[in-house]
Design an enzyme around this catalytic site. Structure first.
Site, PDB file in Angstrom:
ATOM      1  CE1 TYR A 156      -4.209   1.735   0.690  1.00 48.14           C
ATOM      2  CE2 TYR A 156      -2.956   2.944   2.337  1.00 48.14           C
ATOM      3  CZ  TYR A 156      -4.102   2.787   1.571  1.00 48.14           C
ATOM      4  OH  TYR A 156      -5.131   3.695   1.698  1.00 48.14           O
ATOM      5  CE  LYS A 160      -4.006   4.573  -1.476  1.00 48.26           C
ATOM      6  NZ  LYS A 160      -5.099   5.109  -2.307  1.00 48.26           N
TER       7      LYS A 160
HETATM    8  N1  LIG Z   1     -10.280   4.931   4.980  1.00 52.57           N
HETATM    9  C1  LIG Z   1      -9.040   5.364   5.216  1.00 52.57           C
HETATM   10  O1  LIG Z   1      -8.579   5.445   6.366  1.00 52.57           O
HETATM   11  C2  LIG Z   1      -8.179   5.785   4.076  1.00 52.57           C
HETATM   12  C3  LIG Z   1      -6.987   6.461   4.393  1.00 52.57           C
HETATM   13  C4  LIG Z   1      -6.168   6.876   3.358  1.00 52.57           C
HETATM   14  C5  LIG Z   1      -6.522   6.622   2.050  1.00 52.57           C
HETATM   15  N2  LIG Z   1      -7.671   5.937   1.784  1.00 52.57           N
HETATM   16  C6  LIG Z   1      -7.985   5.701   0.386  1.00 52.57           C
HETATM   17  O2  LIG Z   1      -9.265   6.239   0.122  1.00 52.57           O
HETATM   18  C7  LIG Z   1      -9.839   5.567  -0.997  1.00 52.57           C
HETATM   19  C8  LIG Z   1     -11.264   5.168  -0.655  1.00 52.57           C
HETATM   20  O3  LIG Z   1     -11.209   4.261   0.424  1.00 52.57           O
HETATM   21  P1  LIG Z   1     -12.389   4.105   1.491  1.00 52.57           P
HETATM   22  O4  LIG Z   1     -11.750   4.144   2.815  1.00 52.57           O
HETATM   23  O5  LIG Z   1     -13.477   5.023   1.170  1.00 52.57           O
HETATM   24  O6  LIG Z   1     -12.769   2.571   1.223  1.00 52.57           O
HETATM   25  P2  LIG Z   1     -14.174   1.852   0.900  1.00 52.57           P
HETATM   26  O7  LIG Z   1     -13.852   0.400   0.923  1.00 52.57           O
HETATM   27  O8  LIG Z   1     -15.247   2.383   1.766  1.00 52.57           O
HETATM   28  O9  LIG Z   1     -14.467   2.325  -0.602  1.00 52.57           O
HETATM   29  C9  LIG Z   1     -13.634   1.936  -1.661  1.00 52.57           C
HETATM   30  C10 LIG Z   1     -14.470   1.788  -2.907  1.00 52.57           C
HETATM   31  O10 LIG Z   1     -13.578   1.444  -3.996  1.00 52.57           O
HETATM   32  C11 LIG Z   1     -14.198   0.403  -4.738  1.00 52.57           C
HETATM   33  N3  LIG Z   1     -13.184  -0.404  -5.433  1.00 52.57           N
HETATM   34  C12 LIG Z   1     -12.265  -1.235  -4.879  1.00 52.57           C
HETATM   35  N4  LIG Z   1     -11.558  -1.844  -5.842  1.00 52.57           N
HETATM   36  C13 LIG Z   1     -12.041  -1.374  -7.042  1.00 52.57           C
HETATM   37  C14 LIG Z   1     -11.727  -1.626  -8.388  1.00 52.57           C
HETATM   38  N5  LIG Z   1     -10.770  -2.506  -8.732  1.00 52.57           N
HETATM   39  N6  LIG Z   1     -12.386  -0.951  -9.337  1.00 52.57           N
HETATM   40  C15 LIG Z   1     -13.378  -0.062  -9.008  1.00 52.57           C
HETATM   41  N7  LIG Z   1     -13.739   0.185  -7.746  1.00 52.57           N
HETATM   42  C16 LIG Z   1     -13.070  -0.462  -6.767  1.00 52.57           C
HETATM   43  C17 LIG Z   1     -14.949  -0.427  -3.707  1.00 52.57           C
HETATM   44  O11 LIG Z   1     -15.970  -1.229  -4.317  1.00 52.57           O
HETATM   45  C18 LIG Z   1     -15.504   0.651  -2.801  1.00 52.57           C
HETATM   46  O12 LIG Z   1     -16.765   1.116  -3.241  1.00 52.57           O
HETATM   47  C19 LIG Z   1      -8.894   4.414  -1.312  1.00 52.57           C
HETATM   48  O13 LIG Z   1      -8.040   4.798  -2.372  1.00 52.57           O
HETATM   49  C20 LIG Z   1      -8.098   4.262  -0.040  1.00 52.57           C
HETATM   50  O14 LIG Z   1      -6.845   3.677  -0.263  1.00 52.57           O
HETATM   51  C21 LIG Z   1      -8.521   5.521   2.765  1.00 52.57           C
END
Ligand SMILES: NC(=O)c1ccc[n+]([C@@H]2O[C@H](COP(=O)([O-])OP(=O)(O)OC[C@H]3O[C@@H](n4cnc5c(N)ncnc54)[C@H](O)[C@@H]3O)[C@@H](O)[C@H]2O)c1
Length: 262
Positions: A156, A160
């Site tokens: 990851y 990132k």
């Molecule tokens: N939640 C956190 O703490 C956090 C922190 C830093 C970064 N992020 C990043 O934020 C973004 C959103 O994450 P989140 O926390 O909302 O997660 P989440 O799991 O709630 O949402 C992620 C969404 O991405 C979709 N997805 C996953 N793989 C996919 C693919 N191959 N093609 C199309 N869609 C796909 C999933 O179906 C889901 O709807 C991600 O890039 C994650 O790495 C999250």
């Protein structure tokens, strides 16, 4: 702008949100729609994505961001339907913790494919349209894991950090056309991804709250507001930037690289 009130900042703009079926993407799709944008959601999760799109009066396109052709189709669908593309939010992603030496081929490759390749395809196809239009704003979701190392998140971290680098490279290439490219770096945000990665017990949630100097995990809307800023004309002189939205997490030294303390 308080929640629920419309600023009009992106009224009438055409916006794509990948990963818009859940978490940060869903909150952003909802905020964009409240702000008057026409939203196209691309996500792997069809029934949830359809549901969010219906609720906000947007469009859903089943999309696997690992596939370049699928992202090309997503961009083409938005442009065919609305005639232009103003905002691209490359946000779909996932994260699973594992020690580096125990990270399988599949977990490593899949993490890179979704979290990094998916952003690259989004930049390539949205970039082509926006550069020829000579307008547009792209926001990518990186992470605090894109600007520092984290124990148990090596794949990851690699993806990132790549997103932060891609953001800067694309910002430079697209700047002559007036197209801006930025990314957000969230701390730990209360979404299904985090519950899957770090657990959802009271104790796990308490550790996640404690990891932030502001004393709480972030909410998806905390990130959506940053994305709205970067996507709007309020950020018209901001490009190639990583906006850290982490409740002070990165300002706190001495964590030993652990996302959460023990
Ligand atoms: N939640 C956190 O703490 C956090 C922190 C830093 C970064 N992020 C990043 O934020 C973004 C959103 O994450 P989140 O926390 O909302 O997660 P989440 O799991 O709630 O949402 C992620 C969404 O991405 C979709 N997805 C996953 N793989 C996919 C693919 N191959 N093609 C199309 N869609 C796909 C999933 O179906 C889901 O709807 C991600 O890039 C994650 O790495 C999250």
């Amino acid at each position: 702008m308080a929640d629920g009130r419309i600023s009009g900042k992106i009224s009438g703009r055409i916006a794509i949100v990948t990963g818009g079926a859940s978490g940060i993407g869903k909150a952003t799709a909802e905020l964009f729609a409240r702000e008057g944008a026409k939203v196209v959601i691309g996500d792997l999760a069809s029934s949830e994505g359809e549901k969010v799109a219906k609720e906000i009066g947007g469009t859903f396109v089943a999309t696997d961001v690992r596939e370049a052709k699928a992202v090309e189709k997503l961009v083409k669908t938005a442009c065919d339907k609305h005639g232009a593309l103003d905002i691209m939010f490359n946000n779909a992603g996932f994260g699973v913790t594992a020690p580096l030496v125990e990270t399988s081929d599949q977990l490593y490759l899949d993490t890179i494919k979704v979290d990094l390749d998916g952003v690259f395809w989004g930049l390539r196809y949205a970039g082509r349209v926006m550069v020829s239009q000579k307008r547009g704003a792209i926001v990518n979701t990186a992470s605090v894991a894109g600007i520092r190392g984290s124990v148990g998140l090596s794949a990851y971290n690699a993806a990132k950090h790549g997103v932060v680098g891609l953001t800067k490279a694309a910002a430079l290439e697209f700047a002559p056309a007036g197209v801006r490219v930025n990314c957000v770096c969230p701390g730990v945000i209360d979404t299904p991804l985090v519950a899957r990665a770090f657990g959802s017990s009271e104790e796990a949630r308490e550790r996640m709250h404690r990891a932030h100097p502001l004393g709480r995990m972030g909410l998806p809307i905390d990130i959506a507001k940053g994305v709205l800023f970067l996507a709007s004309d309020d950020a018209s002189f901001v490009t190639g930037h990583e906006l850290v939205i982490d409740g002070g997490m990165c300002a706190a030294p001495g964590t030993g690289g652990r996302v959460l303390d023990d």
